[in-house]
Design a protein around this motif. Structure first.
Motif, mmCIF file in Angstrom:
data_model
loop_
_atom_site.group_PDB
_atom_site.id
_atom_site.type_symbol
_atom_site.label_atom_id
_atom_site.label_comp_id
_atom_site.label_asym_id
_atom_site.label_seq_id
_atom_site.Cartn_x
_atom_site.Cartn_y
_atom_site.Cartn_z
ATOM 1 N N GLY A 17 -7.137 0.563 4.393
ATOM 2 C CA GLY A 17 -7.002 1.453 3.664
ATOM 3 C C GLY A 17 -6.016 1.244 2.257
ATOM 4 O O GLY A 17 -5.228 0.210 2.542
ATOM 5 N N ARG A 18 -6.499 1.566 1.174
ATOM 6 C CA ARG A 18 -5.811 1.038 -0.165
ATOM 7 C C ARG A 18 -5.333 2.354 -0.875
ATOM 8 O O ARG A 18 -5.829 3.072 -0.974
ATOM 9 C CB ARG A 18 -6.691 0.339 -1.097
ATOM 10 C CG ARG A 18 -5.876 -0.133 -2.281
ATOM 11 C CD ARG A 18 -7.122 -0.884 -3.268
ATOM 12 N NE ARG A 18 -7.585 -1.858 -2.794
ATOM 13 C CZ ARG A 18 -7.151 -3.017 -3.055
ATOM 14 N NH1 ARG A 18 -6.081 -3.271 -3.865
ATOM 15 N NH2 ARG A 18 -7.945 -4.364 -2.761
ATOM 16 N N ILE A 19 -3.834 2.283 -0.956
ATOM 17 C CA ILE A 19 -3.091 3.196 -1.634
ATOM 18 C C ILE A 19 -3.530 3.091 -3.164
ATOM 19 O O ILE A 19 -3.595 2.232 -3.742
ATOM 20 C CB ILE A 19 -1.531 3.040 -1.366
ATOM 21 C CG1 ILE A 19 -1.530 3.197 -0.039
ATOM 22 C CG2 ILE A 19 -0.999 4.105 -2.220
ATOM 23 C CD1 ILE A 19 0.245 3.088 0.459
ATOM 24 N N ALA A 20 -3.707 4.549 -3.880
ATOM 25 C CA ALA A 20 -4.222 4.374 -5.085
ATOM 26 C C ALA A 20 -3.180 4.258 -6.219
ATOM 27 O O ALA A 20 -3.419 3.569 -7.328
ATOM 28 C CB ALA A 20 -5.032 5.701 -5.381
ATOM 29 N N GLY A 21 -2.009 4.835 -5.930
ATOM 30 C CA GLY A 21 -0.783 4.598 -6.724
ATOM 31 C C GLY A 21 0.458 4.008 -6.180
ATOM 32 O O GLY A 21 0.201 3.080 -5.519
ATOM 33 N N GLU A 22 1.509 4.313 -6.675
ATOM 34 C CA GLU A 22 2.799 3.875 -6.020
ATOM 35 C C GLU A 22 3.026 4.517 -4.657
ATOM 36 O O GLU A 22 2.584 5.381 -4.436
ATOM 37 C CB GLU A 22 3.823 4.463 -6.877
ATOM 38 C CG GLU A 22 3.996 3.942 -8.245
ATOM 39 C CD GLU A 22 4.504 2.690 -8.316
ATOM 40 O OE1 GLU A 22 5.035 1.925 -7.413
ATOM 41 O OE2 GLU A 22 3.768 1.800 -9.194
ATOM 42 N N THR A 23 3.464 3.436 -3.747
ATOM 43 C CA THR A 23 3.419 3.855 -2.245
ATOM 44 C C THR A 23 4.685 4.589 -2.103
ATOM 45 O O THR A 23 5.826 4.414 -2.433
ATOM 46 C CB THR A 23 3.551 2.388 -1.379
ATOM 47 O OG1 THR A 23 2.409 1.565 -1.854
ATOM 48 C CG2 THR A 23 3.670 2.747 -0.008
ATOM 49 N N THR A 24 4.618 5.740 -1.365
ATOM 50 C CA THR A 24 5.639 6.696 -0.972
ATOM 51 C C THR A 24 5.842 6.813 0.584
ATOM 52 O O THR A 24 4.883 7.062 1.336
ATOM 53 C CB THR A 24 5.308 8.312 -1.547
ATOM 54 O OG1 THR A 24 5.238 8.110 -2.892
ATOM 55 C CG2 THR A 24 6.454 8.977 -1.050
ATOM 56 N N ALA A 25 6.801 6.057 1.068
ATOM 57 C CA ALA A 25 7.049 6.068 2.556
ATOM 58 C C ALA A 25 7.307 7.391 2.998
ATOM 59 O O ALA A 25 7.843 8.161 2.472
ATOM 60 C CB ALA A 25 8.197 4.938 2.756
ATOM 61 N N GLY A 26 6.507 7.530 4.247
ATOM 62 C CA GLY A 26 6.842 8.777 4.917
ATOM 63 C C GLY A 26 6.350 10.098 4.462
ATOM 64 O O GLY A 26 6.572 11.090 4.769
#
Length: 314
Positions: A17-26
């Protein structure tokens, strides 16, 4: 020049899976999902098959749809597929979450089935014959420690060289007892740290920590940083050229191993072979796939021309 290569280890479902923007934990992150067949051993096998070698693959597999996908992918890659099938088990899987730039955030490996590849499996006649006729054996850390040790010892009795793929810090330790019979081990710095013990004062010290374990030759990578390789008493260092168009880091280390092994099989010394490995890795980094479908010998040769040869370390 074709060689016959026996590959044993991971061949399973690979989900990324690839996150589209900035990664937000939790939190929930928008992104996209890709499902493919992967595994360290399988990626190396496919790369070597693309470079024209005759490749046999031996790997545990479940009797499910995922297992059928692995079989289909092996057939499409031109690999001679010889699995141990457990009809009542699920095929292993690897699930990774990647940053938008392709770097790994976290991964989950469901690999319990590989523990059933015990040393007694090596006594199967067809597998013993495959070991005896191979020009090279490649195995990965998905296999149990006892199996790796028994496999390496059997290969040594037949005079067949063995290359190992560390896979992860948690699995590289499984190679510990096999190291005296392993001709070359591919690992990153995190894996080398687990295997060798205390962290060296400098990256160039890795060979001094790994040689006493019985390892004759090894390659230690550090992402985009310096690669340290050694063979016998010689040590080499190579700084990979930057890759500006990274699509996905998955499979880059496996490609480096395959490119290096291909060159070694053609008689190249380790420093020259490592150039080929780095070239294969660069091709894979630019691909959205764990094994670049465009990889062939001409492309590899062209990419290698842009890699500076390693420097000997004294």
């Amino acid at each position: 020049m074709k060689k016959r290569i026996l590959v044993l280890g991971g061949a399973h479902l690979d989900r990324r899976g690839r996150i589209a923007g900035e990664t937000t934990a939790g939190a929930s992150n928008p992104g996209s999902w890709r499902e493919d067949v992967g595994g360290g051993a399988f990626n190396v096998a496919r790369n070597l098959a693309r470079l024209g070698h005759v490749v046999e693959l031996v790997s545990p597999r479940g009797g499910d749809a995922a297992g059928e996908k692995v079989a289909t992918a092996a057939l499409e890659a031109g690999i001679e597929d010889r699995p141990f099938v457990f009809l009542d088990r699920a095929t292993p899987s690897y699930t990774a979450i990647l940053e938008g730039d392709g770097n790994l955030v976290i991964a989950l490996a469901d690999m319990a089935l590989y523990d059933l590849f015990t040393p007694r499996r090596l006594r199967v006649r067809s597998l013993r014959e495959a070991i005896g006729r191979a020009d090279l054996i490649v195995c990965d850390g998905n296999l149990p420690a006892a199996t790796l040790a028994a496999l390496a010892a059997e290969a040594r009795r037949h005079g067949v060289p063995v290359a190992g793929i560390a896979i992860s810090p948690a699995k590289v330790i499984r190679f510990r007892d096999a190291l005296p019979c392993v001709d070359c081990l591919f690992m990153n710095t995190a894996e080398a740290l687990v295997l060798a013990g205390p962290s060296p004062e400098a990256d160039l010290s890795w060979p001094d920590l790994l040689r006493p374990l019985g390892l004759e030759s090894g390659v230690v990578t550090s992402g985009a940083g310096q690669i340290v390789a050694f063979a016998g008493d010689e040590t080499f260092a190579l700084q990979p050229p930057p890759v500006s168009d990274i699509s996905d880091v998955t499979g880059a280390g496996d490609a480096l191993a395959a490119g290096t092994l291909d060159a070694l099989l053609h008689g190249c010394p380790l420093p020259d072979a490592l150039v080929s490995g780095v070239a294969a890795s660069r091709i894979t980094l630019a691909s959205p796939y764990a094994v670049a479908p465009e990889l062939d010998r001409d492309l590899l040769r062209s990419a290698a021309a842009r890699v500076v040869s390693p420097a000997a370390v004294t």
